[in-house]
Motif scaffolding. Structure first.
Motif, short mmCIF file in Angstrom:
data_model
loop_
_atom_site.label_atom_id
_atom_site.label_comp_id
_atom_site.label_asym_id
_atom_site.label_seq_id
_atom_site.Cartn_x
_atom_site.Cartn_y
_atom_site.Cartn_z
N VAL A 742 0.84 -1.20 0.00
CA VAL A 742 0.00 0.00 0.00
C VAL A 742 0.87 1.25 0.00
N VAL A 743 1.99 1.22 0.73
CA VAL A 743 2.91 2.38 0.74
C VAL A 743 3.47 2.60 -0.66
N VAL A 744 3.87 1.52 -1.32
CA VAL A 744 4.36 1.65 -2.70
C VAL A 744 3.28 2.24 -3.60
N ALA A 745 2.04 1.78 -3.43
CA ALA A 745 0.92 2.31 -4.23
C ALA A 745 0.75 3.80 -4.00
N ALA A 746 0.85 4.24 -2.74
CA ALA A 746 0.69 5.67 -2.43
C ALA A 746 1.81 6.49 -3.05
N VAL A 747 3.04 5.99 -2.99
CA VAL A 747 4.18 6.72 -3.57
C VAL A 747 4.05 6.82 -5.08
N VAL A 748 3.58 5.76 -5.70
CA VAL A 748 3.45 5.75 -7.16
C VAL A 748 2.34 6.69 -7.63
N THR A 749 1.21 6.66 -6.96
CA THR A 749 0.04 7.42 -7.43
C THR A 749 0.04 8.87 -6.98
N GLY A 750 0.75 9.20 -5.89
CA GLY A 750 0.70 10.53 -5.32
C GLY A 750 1.01 11.66 -6.29
N PRO A 751 2.18 11.67 -6.94
CA PRO A 751 2.52 12.79 -7.84
C PRO A 751 1.53 12.96 -8.99
N VAL A 752 1.07 11.85 -9.55
CA VAL A 752 0.14 11.94 -10.68
C VAL A 752 -1.17 12.56 -10.24
N VAL A 753 -1.71 12.09 -9.13
CA VAL A 753 -2.98 12.62 -8.61
C VAL A 753 -2.82 14.10 -8.26
N TYR A 754 -1.69 14.46 -7.68
CA TYR A 754 -1.48 15.87 -7.30
C TYR A 754 -1.50 16.79 -8.52
N LEU A 755 -0.85 16.39 -9.59
CA LEU A 755 -0.82 17.22 -10.81
C LEU A 755 -2.22 17.35 -11.42
N ILE A 756 -2.98 16.25 -11.44
CA ILE A 756 -4.34 16.30 -11.98
C ILE A 756 -5.22 17.20 -11.11
N ALA A 757 -5.05 17.10 -9.80
CA ALA A 757 -5.85 17.92 -8.88
C ALA A 757 -5.56 19.40 -9.07
N GLU A 758 -4.28 19.75 -9.22
CA GLU A 758 -3.92 21.16 -9.43
C GLU A 758 -4.55 21.70 -10.71
N ARG A 759 -4.55 20.90 -11.75
CA ARG A 759 -5.14 21.35 -13.01
C ARG A 759 -6.65 21.55 -12.86
N TRP A 760 -7.32 20.66 -12.13
CA TRP A 760 -8.77 20.79 -11.91
C TRP A 760 -9.08 22.03 -11.09
N LEU A 761 -8.30 22.25 -10.03
CA LEU A 761 -8.56 23.39 -9.15
C LEU A 761 -8.30 24.72 -9.84
N ASP A 762 -7.44 24.74 -10.84
CA ASP A 762 -7.16 25.98 -11.57
C ASP A 762 -8.39 26.52 -12.28
N GLY A 763 -9.42 25.71 -12.45
CA GLY A 763 -10.64 26.15 -13.11
C GLY A 763 -11.58 26.91 -12.19
N PHE A 764 -11.21 27.11 -10.92
CA PHE A 764 -12.07 27.79 -9.96
C PHE A 764 -11.48 29.15 -9.60
N ALA A 765 -12.35 30.16 -9.56
CA ALA A 765 -11.90 31.49 -9.14
C ALA A 765 -11.51 31.49 -7.67
N VAL A 766 -12.26 30.77 -6.87
CA VAL A 766 -11.95 30.62 -5.44
C VAL A 766 -11.71 29.14 -5.19
N ARG A 767 -10.49 28.80 -4.81
CA ARG A 767 -10.13 27.39 -4.69
C ARG A 767 -9.46 27.11 -3.36
N VAL A 768 -9.56 25.87 -2.96
CA VAL A 768 -8.92 25.42 -1.74
C VAL A 768 -7.44 25.19 -2.03
N ASP A 769 -6.61 25.33 -1.02
CA ASP A 769 -5.19 25.03 -1.16
C ASP A 769 -5.04 23.52 -1.14
N SER A 770 -4.65 22.96 -2.28
CA SER A 770 -4.64 21.49 -2.40
C SER A 770 -3.67 20.85 -1.42
#
Length: 809
Positions: A742-770
């Motif tokens: 599970v730790v390996v899974a978290a390390v592998v998926t973390g950076p990818v999910v973070y980049l996708i999340a940042e791109r999604w949040l950029d579409g909001f005028a008021v956004r949460v700090d990811s």
């Protein structure tokens, strides 16, 4: 038909084996069925969105003409409508055009028939050639060639005709619109065979507009919606090039003098709903959300992938338990081919059973899913020959993929080795299972992280102040009232509302926050039209700013006691003041501005910025002035102690006395504004449900794998117990490997999910700090559930009597 005894024997053997291994069968079928159910629901929704506007046979030749607007400062905007003369010029001068259809909205119409009044927001004006362009609209009554030719005629949808008339054919009957205008029904359109971005109940002939003095010469009045049917041999490139300059080549002095430029673009009809730059259609038409579709599809595929990996993993693990069975069969003369076929048939049978269960689960889940999406989906698209073929092929593919590795791996061992138990499986199978578990939990962590992030963003937008006070504001929709009677009696109506107990203040406006306002209005300093700014405009009555609790940063609000305010007073928001060149809001006071509907006005106050729409959007420059003729909503500020139900009942009683027979519509502003976050709330719910299913399926697979591992190591557990090992040390033995995976899974998926999340949040005028907190939480949740699943079985095995464990075979 030939009978194959080997196949029959394989099927019988499969059924006996699956019945004997009930736990393995149930876990595999249920896990794969849940994954398939997610994909089926998502597929039905995506298919329904995709088929919008595709029911017209000549739809590939229909284009919508829109406007690309270049502002003086270089900003580019879009409008789904065009200037009034564009349709005429396109039809007369472009050789690629076969026919044109024009549409525009009536806004809200009150329709009278037999003493009843119905308020309908889906009334459109349509030109005579509408049915020549849109051949998917089938007239069940009336002549499509003439139905929209004469003034004061209209065409109803079949559903609308059933509401107004008892007769099966209402052609020739009369309906009265907006109290005084009598129309003859000239046709009835069958309900469309598919969804459309153009939504209507009533089509009023364009000739009616012309008979009432429609001006066809205003290039910058973008209120005409234009659809063009191209000829079969049309040169699309040539058409697009000629279309681009229509507005700027026309008599567009108004456009040029404003400093703006307008270019016309063509959009394919089938692309309008999902991919239009210009947005949807006026008067009830919808716009799809391709991002939402992509996310739902991806999430559903993730869940299916988790279920599929789980299926393969369990099949691989379980097959090793059957090594001795394979040895016996080979010793009795069974060939490798028959054994491979046996494994593949078993996997395919499980997959087909999962498909059948998935169909039942999908049917059971559809009502709830439809409630979430607002659609009316059914299993019909899956029950056709093509849909069933796809499902069966998918099941066979998964089944054969799951059965391929174990069947080929096990059947290569020599019978004597499998019977002695001396065969070696090597590390390949172990690493395969570990890799599959890592992939499963990587996807699971991604879904959990997405759920936490979307919910966090929705919660953040809801808790941030939109800049106005929506609590304790009760709104009455005035659009249903007879227009002339409303304009003449508006002061009395508002005074009666203000006299109700619990009411602190009353006013009215063309729009309240969350409801459509005037967009794209040109505002400029008097005498400087070449430096116009495009703004939102909200006509209102004095006191509206106070009812909404808007803060004043400079000057004052508009007052009914000042005749100059009523005649020429203007309010700006801070953004509008900056756009007009005022660095300090106070500098805007006294400025003379001009805009449509209020020429040569004087700024009396600057309001603090507020979000008219949801916090997804940037705050637009906004201007307001007094215009009683434009109001559409009354707003009542309630005292905190007011009885809300009593206020609504009293307001409805006053309405019924003032406008008998006209429907009363009201809402509380805070609840109504929540609809601005409907899409994000839906997305959060979808993520939550699918993430929950993903976790369940992943843990279900882990349960099966752990059960297999515990069974294989029962003797080892007994030996460890005899040597003094504690129950918790046994649990730790089985949990350590899972924690690593599970730790390996978290390390592998973390950076990818973070980049996708940042791109999604950029579409909001008021956004949460990811940040990364939600990723850590998702990983901890996944780890806790995984360890809990493993520990449950390991602890049960550790508590067995060591004597029984040592006797285990």
């Amino acid at each position: 038909m030939t009978h194959d005894p080997m196949t029959t024997h394989a099927l019988l053997t499969t059924l006996r084996g699956l019945r004997r291994r009930r736990g393995y069968t149930a876990i595999n079928v249920l896990g794969l069925a849940l994954g398939l159910t997610c994909c089926l629901l998502a597929g039905l929704y995506v298919f329904d969105e995709w088929r919008t506007d595709r029911f017209h046979a000549q739809g590939d030749r229909i284009v919508r003409v829109v406007s690309e607007i270049e502002e003086p400062n270089g900003t580019v905007g879009w409008a789904s409508s065009v200037g009034q003369p564009v349709a005429r010029v396109v039809e007369e001068s472009l050789p690629e055009v076969e026919a044109v259809a024009r549409l525009t909205g009536w806004n809200t119409a009150s329709i009278h028939h037999d003493g009843a009044v119905v308020v309908d927001e889906r009334v459109l004006y349509a030109s005579a050639d509408l049915f020549s362009v849109f051949d998917g609209y089938d007239l069940v009554h009336g002549d499509p060639a003439t139905a929209l030719h004469a003034p004061y005629t209209l065409v109803l949808t079949a559903a609308a005709a059933a509401r107004y008339f008892d007769a099966p054919d209402p052609v020739g009957q009369t309906l009265t619109l907006n109290d005084t205008l009598a129309f003859t029904v000239s046709g009835v359109v069958a309900d469309p065979s598919g969804p459309s971005h153009i939504d209507f109940d009533v089509l009023v002939s364009w000739a009616t507009l012309e008979a009432r003095g429609w001006a066809d010469d205003q290039w910058f009045t973008l209120n005409s919606y234009l659809y063009v049917l191209l000829r079969d041999d049309a040169d699309n490139t040539s058409f697009a090039a000629q279309l681009e300059g229509v507005t700027m080549r026309g008599e567009a002095g108004e456009v040029s003098s404003s400093g703006y430029a307008i270019y016309n673009r063509a959009e394919s009809l089938t692309e309008v709903y999902l991919w239009s730059e210009a947005g949807g259609f006026f008067g009830g038409g919808a716009t799809g959300n391709p991002t939402m579709l992509a996310i739902i599809t991806a999430v559903a595929v993730f869940v299916l992938l988790i279920a599929g990996l789980n299926f393969v993993n369990l099949a691989t693990a379980q097959s090793l338990e059957r090594a001795r069975e394979v040895g016996v069969r080979k010793a009795m003369g069974a060939g490798r081919g028959s054994l491979v076929r046996q494994f593949l048939i078993e996997s395919a049978a499980l997959a087909l059973a999962a498909v059948l269960l998935a169909m039942l689960l999908t049917q059971a889940a559809l009502p709830s899913f439809n409630g979430l999406t607002g659609e009316a989906l059914s299993l019909a698209p899956l029950l056709g020959l093509r849909g069933l073929a796809v499902l069966v092929c998918a099941a066979l593919f998964v089944g054969l993929a799951a059965g391929a590795y174990p069947s080929l791996a096990l059947t290569r061992f020599a019978p004597v080795d499998t019977l002695r138990g001396t065969y070696q499986t090597g590390s390949r199978g172990t690493w395969l299972r570990r890799g599959l578990v890592v992939t499963q939990f990587a996807l699971t962590i991604a879904l959990l992280a997405g759920t936490f992030l979307v919910r966090s963003q929705v919660g953040h937008m809801r808790t941030q102040s939109p800049g106005f006070d929506a609590e304790h504001v009760f709104a009455v929709d005035l659009r249903a009232a007879p227009r002339q009677a409303l304009i003449e009696g508006l002061p009395t109506v508002l005074a009666q509302y203000e006299g109700l107990p619990g009411i602190e203040a009353v006013s009215a406006a063309a729009a309240v926050p969350g409801r459509d306002l005037w967009e794209g209005q040109l505002v400029s300093h008097v005498g400087q039209a070449d430096a116009s700014q495009s703004m939102h405009v909200v006509p209102m009555l004095p006191g509206m700013a106070d009812v909404l609790g808007l803060d004043v940063v400079a000057g004052r609000t508009l007052s009914a006691d000042r005749p100059a305010d009523v005649e020429r007073g203007l309010l700006l928001n801070e953004t509008a003041a900056r756009r007009l060149g005022f660095a300090d809001p106070a500098d805007a006071l006294g400025a003379r501005l001009q805009t449509a509907g209020q020429n040569d006005g004087i700024v009396t106050g600057v309001l603090a910025d507020y979000h008219h729409y949801g916090l997804q959007q940037d705050i637009a420059p906004t201007l307001s002035f007094v215009a009683p003729w434009a109001v559409r909503y009354a707003a009542l500020r309630l005292a905190p102690s007011a009885d809300l139900a009593h206020v609504r009942a009293e307001a409805e009683t006053l309405w019924a006395a003032r406008f008998p027979g006209y429907p009363f519509t009201s809402f509380f502003l805070d609840a109504d504004f929540e609809q601005q976050y409907r899409a994000e709330t839906q997305l959060a719910t979808v993520f939550s449900v699918l993430a929950g299913l993903a976790v369940f399926v992943a843990c279900l697979g882990l349960l099966g794998l752990t059960s297999y591992s515990v069974n294989r190591r029962t003797k080892e557990i007994g030996v460890r117990k005899v040597l003094g090992a504690s129950a918790w040390s046994i649990v730790r033995l089985f949990s350590t490997d899972v924690i690593r995976l599970v730790v390996v899974a978290a390390v592998v998926t973390g950076p990818v999910v973070y980049l996708i999340a940042e791109r999604w949040l950029d579409g909001f005028a008021v956004r949460v700090d990811s940040g990364a907190g939600w990723l850590v939480v998702a990983a901890v949740v996944a780890l806790t559930l995984a360890v809990g699943t493993v520990a449950m079985l390991a602890l049960r095995a550790a508590r067995l009597d060591p004597v029984d464990a040592l006797r285990f075979e």
